[in-house]
Design an enzyme around this catalytic site. Structure first.
Site, PDB file in Angstrom:
ATOM      1  CB  ILE A 137      -0.947   0.008   1.209  1.00  0.00           C
ATOM      2  CG1 ILE A 137      -1.824  -1.255   1.209  1.00  0.00           C
ATOM      3  CG2 ILE A 137      -1.815   1.262   1.180  1.00  0.00           C
ATOM      4  CD1 ILE A 137      -2.694  -1.445  -0.019  1.00  0.00           C
ATOM      5  CE  LYS A 138       3.550   4.429  -5.319  1.00  0.00           C
ATOM      6  NZ  LYS A 138       3.634   5.130  -6.611  1.00  0.00           N
TER       7      LYS A 138
END
Length: 351
Positions: A137-138
């Site tokens: 997850i960015k």
């Protein structure tokens, strides 16, 4: 063997900074992995371009618009499906390295960049929706994003911390990661599967500075900053404090070079790949840069070369009155704004 295999042997992963349904379904992504690509990154601008230019989305967009969903929910339905599919393509790579490579990144909404709790909640939801162990997850590296990083790591979620321009902010991120790992270990939970990359942006630094610099420094400062950041990384992750966590299974954060497509046509098109090859790093590259590097790049451990020269160049711009930390804050704000605008454009056809 390809040049990408040579880079991998030097300890660096090359990821593709692009994702679309056609890329996955055509087999092109699988072919890139055979050539030596080790992972994939996406962002709102990439999805905005994909949705606008890839005919494979048309039927799903039409179907989703018949459902009682918000534009954001329609976007997430498609983006999560794409990331899940890309994770499937990258799974063999992920498993062949014991979970160290083969990650695919999906970014939280840009509107959450200053909201730590909102970021945590959305990251958990997206990670669960993707349902793949090689999903990452960015999260933007704002102060709120760094707070969220600590919580997400303690949750056992791998994170791509993005929009880093500042060495000081990068060091804060390492400390937050270490705190998250320590919390998880204190709870008796495994940490070996957690991987974090710190995405340090390159070309935008030179684009911002080159018009103000003497010729001898043009095209040099972004690389100098990256080399200095790598020295910071070595000091942090070889110190006894982190060694104690590493002994319990913790992985080192890896620096990821982002924004490595060359913006200035006067520079070699592989400048920001050739110049930043080193162990325990990642370089995520757009398609054109990947093709150029495969065609005429050089696989050589360059990241630790010229460290003294890099420090001298940074000292020289400081003497010229340029504060790189002030610049970093401005570039991060600009980057957040660009992603917010791309996100708005992305959602507009999904209303």
């Amino acid at each position: 063997m390809t040049i990408l295999s040579d880079v991998k042997a030097l300890g660096q992963q090359i990821w593709l900074d692009n994702l679309s349904r056609s890329l996955v379904q055509s087999g092109e992504l699988a072919q890139m992995l055979k050539q030596g690509v080790c992972g994939v990154t996406s962002n709102p601008a990439i999805f905005q371009k994909a949705f606008a230019g890839d005919a494979l989305y048309a039927d799903e967009v039409a179907a989703l618009k018949q459902q009682d969903l918000t534009p954001k929910q329609r976007y997430e339905t498609m983006a999560v499906a794409d990331v899940r599919a890309a994770c499937g393509v990258c799974l063999a790579e992920h498993e062949s390295t014991g979970g160290k490579t083969g990650f695919v990144s999906l970014e939280v909404s840009p509107e959450l960049s200053k909201d730590a709790q909102g970021t945590v909640e959305e990251a958990r939801r997206l990670y669960a929706a993707i349902g793949c162990k090689n999903a990452m997850i960015k999260v933007p590296a704002t102060d709120a994003g760094i707070d969220a990083l600590e919580t997400l790591v303690s949750d056992g979620i791998s994170v791509n911390l993005t929009l880093l321009f500042s060495r000081a902010q990068t060091l804060k991120a390492y400390a937050a990661y270490a705190r998250g790992i320590a919390k998880r270990l204190a709870a008796g939970q495994s940490v070996a599967h957690i991987h974090v990359v710190a995405s340090f942006f390159i070309s935008r630094v030179d684009s911002a500075l080159d018009t103000t610099l003497p010729d001898r420094l043009k095209g040099k400062i972004a690389i100098a900053l990256a080399k200095a950041a790598y020295q910071d990384w070595e000091q942090y992750f070889t110190a006894p404090e982190f060694a104690a966590l590493e002994a319990q299974g913790a992985n080192r954060v890896q620096l990821l070079w982002a924004s490595t497509g060359v913006k200035n046509p006067a520079y070699p098109d592989t400048l920001y790949v050739d110049s930043l090859i080193g162990a325990h790093t990642v370089n995520t590259v757009p398609d054109a840069t990947l093709k150029a590097f495969i065609d005429h790049g050089t696989a050589k451990a360059t990241l630790t070369e010229g460290a003294d020269e890099a420090q001298a160049q940074l000292a020289e711009i400081a003497a010229l009155g340029i504060d790189v930390e002030t610049l970093a804050a401005r570039l991060q704000e600009d980057g957040l704004k660009q992603f917010e605008e791309a996100f708005e454009k992305l959602l507009a056809p999904l209303v």
